[in-house]
Design a protein around this motif. Sequence first.
Motif, PDB file in Angstrom:
ATOM      1  N   TYR A  78       8.159  45.847   4.979  1.00  0.00           N
ATOM      2  CA  TYR A  78       8.219  47.269   4.619  1.00  0.00           C
ATOM      3  C   TYR A  78       9.073  48.112   5.563  1.00  0.00           C
ATOM      4  O   TYR A  78       9.215  49.303   5.338  1.00  0.00           O
ATOM      5  CB  TYR A  78       6.796  47.853   4.569  1.00  0.00           C
ATOM      6  N   LEU A  79       9.633  47.498   6.610  1.00  0.00           N
ATOM      7  CA  LEU A  79      10.429  48.249   7.573  1.00  0.00           C
ATOM      8  C   LEU A  79      11.787  47.573   7.775  1.00  0.00           C
ATOM      9  O   LEU A  79      11.885  46.343   7.709  1.00  0.00           O
ATOM     10  CB  LEU A  79       9.712  48.325   8.928  1.00  0.00           C
TER      11      LEU A  79
ATOM     12  N   PHE B 145       5.682  43.297   9.272  1.00  0.00           N
ATOM     13  CA  PHE B 145       6.414  44.553   9.445  1.00  0.00           C
ATOM     14  C   PHE B 145       7.716  44.554   8.651  1.00  0.00           C
ATOM     15  O   PHE B 145       8.106  45.571   8.062  1.00  0.00           O
ATOM     16  CB  PHE B 145       6.706  44.809  10.925  1.00  0.00           C
TER      17      PHE B 145
ATOM     18  N   ARG C  75       4.080  52.486   2.227  1.00  0.00           N
ATOM     19  CA  ARG C  75       3.475  51.751   3.339  1.00  0.00           C
ATOM     20  C   ARG C  75       4.355  51.763   4.586  1.00  0.00           C
ATOM     21  O   ARG C  75       3.871  51.992   5.696  1.00  0.00           O
ATOM     22  CB  ARG C  75       3.171  50.314   2.902  1.00  0.00           C
ATOM     23  N   GLY C  76       5.648  51.533   4.428  1.00  0.00           N
ATOM     24  CA  GLY C  76       6.542  51.527   5.589  1.00  0.00           C
ATOM     25  C   GLY C  76       6.562  52.864   6.303  1.00  0.00           C
ATOM     26  O   GLY C  76       6.549  52.924   7.544  1.00  0.00           O
ATOM     27  N   GLN C  77       6.591  53.965   5.546  1.00  0.00           N
ATOM     28  CA  GLN C  77       6.588  55.300   6.160  1.00  0.00           C
ATOM     29  C   GLN C  77       5.289  55.564   6.909  1.00  0.00           C
ATOM     30  O   GLN C  77       5.299  56.154   7.993  1.00  0.00           O
ATOM     31  CB  GLN C  77       6.783  56.357   5.084  1.00  0.00           C
TER      32      GLN C  77
ATOM     33  N   ASP D 290      13.371  48.987  13.143  1.00  0.00           N
ATOM     34  CA  ASP D 290      12.060  49.633  13.069  1.00  0.00           C
ATOM     35  C   ASP D 290      10.941  48.601  13.211  1.00  0.00           C
ATOM     36  O   ASP D 290       9.913  48.865  13.846  1.00  0.00           O
ATOM     37  CB  ASP D 290      11.908  50.374  11.750  1.00  0.00           C
ATOM     38  N   ALA D 291      11.130  47.418  12.624  1.00  0.00           N
ATOM     39  CA  ALA D 291      10.123  46.361  12.739  1.00  0.00           C
ATOM     40  C   ALA D 291      10.007  45.898  14.188  1.00  0.00           C
ATOM     41  O   ALA D 291       8.900  45.590  14.663  1.00  0.00           O
ATOM     42  CB  ALA D 291      10.483  45.198  11.828  1.00  0.00           C
TER      43      ALA D 291
ATOM     44  N   TRP E 283       3.185  53.251   8.203  1.00  0.00           N
ATOM     45  CA  TRP E 283       3.187  52.432   9.413  1.00  0.00           C
ATOM     46  C   TRP E 283       4.063  53.062  10.491  1.00  0.00           C
ATOM     47  O   TRP E 283       3.714  53.062  11.669  1.00  0.00           O
ATOM     48  CB  TRP E 283       3.706  51.035   9.095  1.00  0.00           C
ATOM     49  N   SER E 284       5.192  53.598  10.077  1.00  0.00           N
ATOM     50  CA  SER E 284       6.130  54.193  11.022  1.00  0.00           C
ATOM     51  C   SER E 284       5.502  55.356  11.772  1.00  0.00           C
ATOM     52  O   SER E 284       5.636  55.467  13.000  1.00  0.00           O
ATOM     53  CB  SER E 284       7.397  54.648  10.291  1.00  0.00           C
TER      54      SER E 284
ATOM     55  N   ASP F 228      -3.308  47.766   7.203  1.00  0.00           N
ATOM     56  CA  ASP F 228      -3.229  49.232   7.161  1.00  0.00           C
ATOM     57  C   ASP F 228      -4.379  49.848   7.961  1.00  0.00           C
ATOM     58  O   ASP F 228      -4.183  50.759   8.771  1.00  0.00           O
ATOM     59  CB  ASP F 228      -3.328  49.743   5.720  1.00  0.00           C
TER      60      ASP F 228
END
Length: 350
Positions: free
Chosen positions: A205-206, A202, A112-114, A210-211, A116-117, A270
């Motif tokens: 997962y970040l 955020f 999920r973090g990747q 990054d968040a 979103w990034s 998402d």
Amino acid sequence: MILSHRMVIIEDADSLRAQERENIIMNYEKGHRAGLPEDMGPEPVGIYNNIDRFGIVHETELPPATAREAKQMRREITQKSKWMEMLRQWETYKNSKKLIDRVYKGIPMNFRGQVWSVLLNIQEVKWKNPRTYKVMKEKGKRSSKHIHQIDVDVSRTLRTHIFFRDRYGAKQRELFYILLAYWEYNPEVGYCRDLSHIAALFLLYLPEEDAFWALVQLLASERHSLQGFHSPNGGTVQGLQDHQEHVVPTSQPKTMWRLISLGLILRLWDVYLLEGEQVLMPMTSIAFKVQRKRLTKTSRCGLWARFRNQFFHTWELDDDSVLKHLRASMKKLTRKQGDLPPPGGLQCHV
């Protein structure tokens, strides 16, 4: 004499505010050592058996996973290689129907973090602004006039989540610094209380910086149209409420977004990051499509009670069904937009 007395009062007030700021900053820099027992979140009964797969700490031991939950976990495992390929070849997949389909089916938690990034183009903006976050954070510590409110809001945000459970714990500190930095970075938006919840999502997962850039990118995005929602006169909930007023005849729509489970919130988030503002209206109307027959039999005065009792129950029962309805609504909306005539010539308004 009167003027001199007023000046002394103002100086005393400024001194108190400066001391309060210093105390708040010191608490976050000390971390756990600054926390008192009464500042802690709910005590867990066990380290693992009362924490669900999304990190929420429950008061009692959790029952075994349901068949639906087990199916979702198996699906995430089988989707792992597909998401790895998609992320490796992002330029190929980023505007594809396959990406849309997979997001609606569910992003595996460890990806999920990747996702979103890349959806928010975080790495590029971070690379172009290598020292900005650190500078904004330090400036915010010295000058933010909202530091007290930020501190209060951090203490209330996602406290049942294992990441945010401890007062002045690692994630609370990161959240506090992100909100200070954003106030300094974008004074036009300033600080609004809804930002705490978005930044906390955020941070699930970040990493911290990054968040921060995820928040910046989201609020700067025309496609997501959130900057207006986060003006000092309103918030995301107010923006969602404006959408809901077309379908929910009640003065209490804010409650809806507080009662949805974290797992469903993340899946809707998402989709929102992928689709943008256009998905907000379908999100708020899905419940009424699911419960239309029951709602039409309900009197106006009992509508909110039925909505509250049936709508939340429906969404919490089966997240997959919610996302399927949402996907169908978005396809229908896309078809309607495709049927519209092209815009007319440019009109100038004097």
